[in-house]
Design an enzyme around this catalytic site. Structure first.
Site, PDB file in Angstrom:
ATOM      1  N   LYS A   1       0.862  -1.204   0.275  1.00  0.00           N
ATOM      2  CA  LYS A   1      -0.055   0.002   0.045  1.00  0.00           C
ATOM      3  C   LYS A   1       0.842   1.369  -0.001  1.00  0.00           C
ATOM      4  CE  LYS A   1      -1.835   1.474   4.001  1.00  0.00           C
ATOM      5  NZ  LYS A   1      -1.350   2.905   4.396  1.00  0.00           N
ATOM      6  N   ASN A   2       1.783   1.293   0.988  1.00  0.00           N
ATOM      7  CA  ASN A   2       2.615   2.626   1.095  1.00  0.00           C
ATOM      8  C   ASN A   2       3.612   2.696   0.136  1.00  0.00           C
ATOM      9  OD1 ASN A   2       0.882   3.215   3.132  1.00  0.00           O
ATOM     10  ND2 ASN A   2       2.469   2.559   4.812  1.00  0.00           N
TER      11      ASN A   2
ATOM     12  N   ARG B   1      -0.371  14.633  13.514  1.00  0.00           N
ATOM     13  CA  ARG B   1       0.200  14.309  12.344  1.00  0.00           C
ATOM     14  C   ARG B   1       0.470  15.389  11.454  1.00  0.00           C
ATOM     15  NH1 ARG B   1      -1.948   8.816   9.704  1.00  0.00           N
ATOM     16  NH2 ARG B   1       0.202   8.874   8.752  1.00  0.00           N
TER      17      ARG B   1
ATOM     18  N   ARG C   1      -8.825  -0.807   4.152  1.00  0.00           N
ATOM     19  CA  ARG C   1      -7.828   0.365   3.698  1.00  0.00           C
ATOM     20  C   ARG C   1      -6.560  -0.185   3.262  1.00  0.00           C
ATOM     21  NH1 ARG C   1      -7.187   5.426   7.031  1.00  0.00           N
ATOM     22  NH2 ARG C   1      -5.996   5.718   5.172  1.00  0.00           N
TER      23      ARG C   1
ATOM     24  N   CYS D   1      -5.499  12.701  13.140  1.00  0.00           N
ATOM     25  CA  CYS D   1      -5.987  11.414  13.097  1.00  0.00           C
ATOM     26  C   CYS D   1      -6.031  11.012  14.459  1.00  0.00           C
ATOM     27  CB  CYS D   1      -5.093  10.766  12.157  1.00  0.00           C
ATOM     28  SG  CYS D   1      -3.750   9.955  13.061  1.00  0.00           S
TER      29      CYS D   1
ATOM     30  N   ASP E   1       4.223   0.712  12.153  1.00  0.00           N
ATOM     31  CA  ASP E   1       3.070  -0.062  11.481  1.00  0.00           C
ATOM     32  C   ASP E   1       2.842  -1.330  11.834  1.00  0.00           C
ATOM     33  OD1 ASP E   1       2.567   2.479  10.311  1.00  0.00           O
ATOM     34  OD2 ASP E   1       3.025   1.700   8.161  1.00  0.00           O
TER      35      ASP E   1
HETATM   36  N1  EPU Z   1       5.880  14.645  10.959  1.00  0.00           N
HETATM   37  C1  EPU Z   1       5.872  15.945  11.086  1.00  0.00           C
HETATM   38  N2  EPU Z   1       5.577  16.943  10.155  1.00  0.00           N
HETATM   39  C2  EPU Z   1       5.493  16.480   8.746  1.00  0.00           C
HETATM   40  C3  EPU Z   1       5.475  15.121   8.533  1.00  0.00           C
HETATM   41  C4  EPU Z   1       5.821  14.156   9.503  1.00  0.00           C
HETATM   42  O1  EPU Z   1       6.036  16.200  12.168  1.00  0.00           O
HETATM   43  O2  EPU Z   1       5.392  17.348   7.848  1.00  0.00           O
HETATM   44  C5  EPU Z   1       5.779  13.618  12.057  1.00  0.00           C
HETATM   45  C6  EPU Z   1       4.719  12.609  12.234  1.00  0.00           C
HETATM   46  O3  EPU Z   1       3.681  13.411  13.101  1.00  0.00           O
HETATM   47  C7  EPU Z   1       5.311  11.595  12.677  1.00  0.00           C
HETATM   48  C8  EPU Z   1       6.667  11.347  11.905  1.00  0.00           C
HETATM   49  O4  EPU Z   1       6.816  12.773  11.573  1.00  0.00           O
HETATM   50  O5  EPU Z   1       5.609  11.649  14.002  1.00  0.00           O
HETATM   51  C9  EPU Z   1       6.683  10.500  10.848  1.00  0.00           C
HETATM   52  O6  EPU Z   1       5.962  10.731  10.144  1.00  0.00           O
HETATM   53  P1  EPU Z   1       5.750  10.357   8.329  1.00  0.00           P
HETATM   54  O7  EPU Z   1       5.801  11.667   7.725  1.00  0.00           O
HETATM   55  O8  EPU Z   1       7.061   9.580   8.198  1.00  0.00           O
HETATM   56  O9  EPU Z   1       4.330   9.570   8.072  1.00  0.00           O
HETATM   57  P2  EPU Z   1       3.501   9.663   6.865  1.00  0.00           P
HETATM   58  O10 EPU Z   1       4.433   9.646   5.602  1.00  0.00           O
HETATM   59  O11 EPU Z   1       2.576  10.363   7.111  1.00  0.00           O
HETATM   60  C10 EPU Z   1       4.009   6.838   6.336  1.00  0.00           C
HETATM   61  C11 EPU Z   1       3.040   5.919   6.120  1.00  0.00           C
HETATM   62  C12 EPU Z   1       2.350   5.411   7.788  1.00  0.00           C
HETATM   63  C13 EPU Z   1       3.691   5.153   8.535  1.00  0.00           C
HETATM   64  C14 EPU Z   1       4.475   6.481   8.579  1.00  0.00           C
HETATM   65  C15 EPU Z   1       5.909   6.025   9.273  1.00  0.00           C
HETATM   66  C16 EPU Z   1       2.253   5.955   3.883  1.00  0.00           C
HETATM   67  C17 EPU Z   1       0.959   6.414   3.173  1.00  0.00           C
HETATM   68  N3  EPU Z   1       1.842   6.211   5.291  1.00  0.00           N
HETATM   69  O12 EPU Z   1       2.959   8.030   6.916  1.00  0.00           O
HETATM   70  O13 EPU Z   1       1.685   4.326   7.128  1.00  0.00           O
HETATM   71  O14 EPU Z   1       3.171   4.692   9.831  1.00  0.00           O
HETATM   72  O15 EPU Z   1       4.876   6.537   7.360  1.00  0.00           O
HETATM   73  O16 EPU Z   1       6.417   4.775   9.000  1.00  0.00           O
HETATM   74  O17 EPU Z   1       3.408   5.718   3.303  1.00  0.00           O
HETATM   75  C18 EPU Z   1      -0.038   2.736   7.868  1.00  0.00           C
HETATM   76  O18 EPU Z   1       0.054   2.226   6.674  1.00  0.00           O
HETATM   77  O19 EPU Z   1      -1.031   2.232   8.647  1.00  0.00           O
HETATM   78  C19 EPU Z   1       0.353   3.916   8.091  1.00  0.00           C
HETATM   79  C20 EPU Z   1      -0.246   4.963   9.079  1.00  0.00           C
END
Ligand code: EPU
Length: 418
Positions: A22-23, A121, A395, A116, A303
Site C-alpha cells: 500500500k505505502n 500528524r 484500507r 488522526c 505499522d
Molecule cells: N511529521 C511531522 N511533520 C511532517 C511530517 C511528519 O512532524 O510534516 C512527523 C509525524 O507526525 C510523525 C513522524 O513525523 O511523528 C513520521 O511521519 P511520516 O511523515 O514519516 O509518516 P507519513 O508519511 O504520514 C507513512 C505511512 C504510515 C507510517 C509512517 C511511518 C504512508 C501512506 N503512510 O506516513 O503508514 O506509519 O509513514 O513509517 O506511507 C499505515 O500504513 O498504517 C500508516 C499509518
C-alpha cells in the site's frame, strides 16, 4: 457496515501470497501526475486506499483503468489540480499529490489533513520543503494553495526523516530547475521504490536509500511501467500470526525488508526460515516476552507495533513496546484489554503483562493496524471475537479474512445494520 467474526484458538497452516505494498503504490500513483502519458503499475493491491487515490486522480482529470492488479494511469490532460476535503479526510496519503501537481502545473489546491485517531500528524515538513523550492503557500478555507511558475532546487533539511515529506519533495524536485539536496531523508523501502520508479521515468536522483538525496531537475519525464514491491507490513502481520498460531509460509516477500521483525520473532522463540523470497515461520512453543521500540527503517516499523502488542499479550512475562514515531498510537490497547489482555500505556510505551490466554469479545477497530492487531488477538483467543468497524482493515489489507481462512482460520465477514 461489516464486521469480522472469528472463532479463535485454531492452528494456522499453509501458504499465503503477500500483496503489493500500500505505502509503495500510493506515492507511485501520485508520481504518475508528473508525466503526460500512460503509467502502468503492476501488482497493485485492491484496497480502499488505492481506490481512494484512484478516485482523487480522476477528480484531477486523470484517466484510470484498474483490473486484476494492473493499473493504467493516463495523466496527459489534467484540468483540475485539486484534492478536495472529502478525499483527503478519508486518506492522508492524498497529500502526496501536492508536490507533483505544483511541479507539473504550477498550482495545486490540496485540503489540509486534520488530526488522526492517534495524534496531530502535521504536514509542516512538506510545506516548508516546497517553500524552499520557491512555492508560495497559503491556507484558505482549510485548503493549502501552493503556487510556483517554476520550482527552483535548494537544500532542505528535515528535522525528522518523514516518509511522506521525503516522497513529496523528491517528486516536486524532479521537475525543478537545478539541484535539490535533501538531508535527513527517509530511507524506507517504499521511498527507495519511488525513487527507482522516478529514475526509470528519466529523473536524476543520487543517494537513493540513504539519508542524503540529491535530485537534479529535468525538463520532462517519460511514462513507464513498474511492479509494486511486496507489502512488508502485511508480511510482518502474517509472520506474527505464524509465531503464535502454527506454521505459515509467506510467498513473494523481500526478507531484507523484514530483518528486525524476523530477529525479534526468533527472540520470541519462533523458528523462521528464509528461502529466497519465501519466509516460513513456525510457532514458538513458549512465547518469550520481547521488548520493541519502533524506529525509522531499518528499525522496527510503527505499522507493526499494534500487532506486536497482540503477540506480547499472551507471552510469558512482561514486555515494553515503545513507539518513537507516533506518541499516541495505542487505540488498540483498550480493545485488547477487552479480550483479557493486561496492558497499560505510560507515555509512548505500552507495558504488556502476558496473560495465559485471551477470551473472545466484541471489539472495535480504530485504524488499519489496530484492526490487524485485533484480528490477530481474535485468532489467538478462545471463543468468538467480533471485530467491528472493519472498513479500516480494508484500507490496507487485501482480502485479509480470505487469506487467514485459507490458512485454516475460522473467520467470516458479516454485514450488519447500522
Ligand atoms: N511529521 C511531522 N511533520 C511532517 C511530517 C511528519 O512532524 O510534516 C512527523 C509525524 O507526525 C510523525 C513522524 O513525523 O511523528 C513520521 O511521519 P511520516 O511523515 O514519516 O509518516 P507519513 O508519511 O504520514 C507513512 C505511512 C504510515 C507510517 C509512517 C511511518 C504512508 C501512506 N503512510 O506516513 O503508514 O506509519 O509513514 O513509517 O506511507 C499505515 O500504513 O498504517 C500508516 C499509518
Amino acid at each position: 457496515m461489516e464486521k469480522l467474526v472469528i472463532e479463535g484458538n485454531h492452528q494456522l497452516r499453509g501458504e499465503v501470497q503477500i500483496s503489493g505494498a500500500k505505502n509503495a503504490v500510493l506515492p507511485i500513483m501520485a508520481a504518475a501526475l508528473l508525466v503526460a502519458g500512460e503509467t502502468k503499475i503492476n501488482r497493485v493491491p485492491d484496497l480502499r486506499d488505492t481506490r481512494t487515490m484512484a478516485k482523487l486522480l480522476e477528480v484531477i482529470g486523470v484517466q484510470i483503468q484498474f483490473a486484476d492488479g494492473k493499473m493504467m494511469i493516463d495523466a496527459t490532460s489534467i484540468d483540475k489540480p485539486i484534492a478536495p476535503y472529502d478525499l483527503v479526510n478519508k486518506m492522508r496519503a492524498s497529500f502526496y499529490v501536492l508536490g507533483p501537481l505544483v511541479a507539473r502545473f504550477g498550482k495545486a489546491i490540496v485540503s489540509l489533513p486534520g488530526g488522526c485517531a492517534w495524534g496531530p500528524r502535521p504536514v509542516d515538513y512538506h510545506l516548508k520543503g516546497l517553500e524552499k523550492l520557491g512555492a508560495k503557500i497559503e491556507l484558505e478555507g482549510g485548503d493549502i494553495i501552493a503556487k510556483s511558475k517554476k520550482l527552483i532546487g535548494n537544500k532542505i533539511r528535515f528535522d525528522f526523516p518523514s516518509v511522506g515529506a521525503t516522497g513529496n519533495i523528491i517528486m516536486a524536485a524532479t521537475l525543478a530547475k537545478g539541484e535539490t539536496k535533501i538531508e535527513n531523508a527517509a530511507k524506507e523501502p517504499e521511498i527507495v521504490q519511488l525513487c527507482e520508479f522516478l529514475v526509470s521515468m528519466g529523473a536524476k536522483i543520487d543517494g537513493i536509500g540513504t539519508t542524503d538525496i540529491i535530485v537534479e531537475g529535468v525538463n520532462e519525464l517519460l511514462p513507464c511501467e513498474v511492479s509494486v514491491i511486496p507489502d512488508r507490513i502485511e508480511a510482518g502481520t502474517f509472520l506474527i500470526a505464524g509465531a503464535a498460531l502454527g506454521k505459515i509460509t509467506l510467498k513473494n516477500t523481500i526478507p531484507e525488508h523484514l530483518s528486525v521483525v524476523i530477529e525479534k520473532l526468533t527472540e520470541v522463540g519462533a523458528e523462521v526460515v528464509i528461502d529466497k523470497n519465501d519466509i516460513t515461520v513456525k510457532r514458538a512453543k513458549k512465547i518469550n516476552a520481547v521488548d520493541v521500540t519502533t524506529a525509522v527503517f531499518p528499525g522496527f516499523a510503527t505499522d507493526l507495533q499494534a500487532q506486536w502488542i497482540a503477540l506480547m499479550s499472551i507471552a510469558t512475562g512482561s514486555s515494553i513496546v515503545t513507539d518513537t514515531i507516533y506518541n499516541d498510537r495505542f487505540s488498540h490497547v483498550p480493545e485488547l484489554n477487552r479480550l483479557g489482555a493486561n496492558i497499560t500505556v505510560e507515555g509512548n510505551s505500552a507495558i504488556v503483562r502476558g496473560v495465559k490466554g485471551l477470551v473472545g469479545a466484541k471489539v472495535r477497530s480504530t485504524d488499519i493496524r489496530a484492526s490487524a492487531s485485533l484480528i490477530l488477538a481474535g485468532l489467538m483467543a478462545k471463543g468468538v471475537t467480533e471485530v467491528n468497524h472493519i472498513h479500516h482493515i480494508d484500507r490496507g489489507y487485501e482480502k485479509i479474512e480470505n487469506k487467514f481462512a485459507q490458512l485454516g482460520a475460522k473467520i467470516k465477514r458479516i454485514s450488519v445494520d447500522d
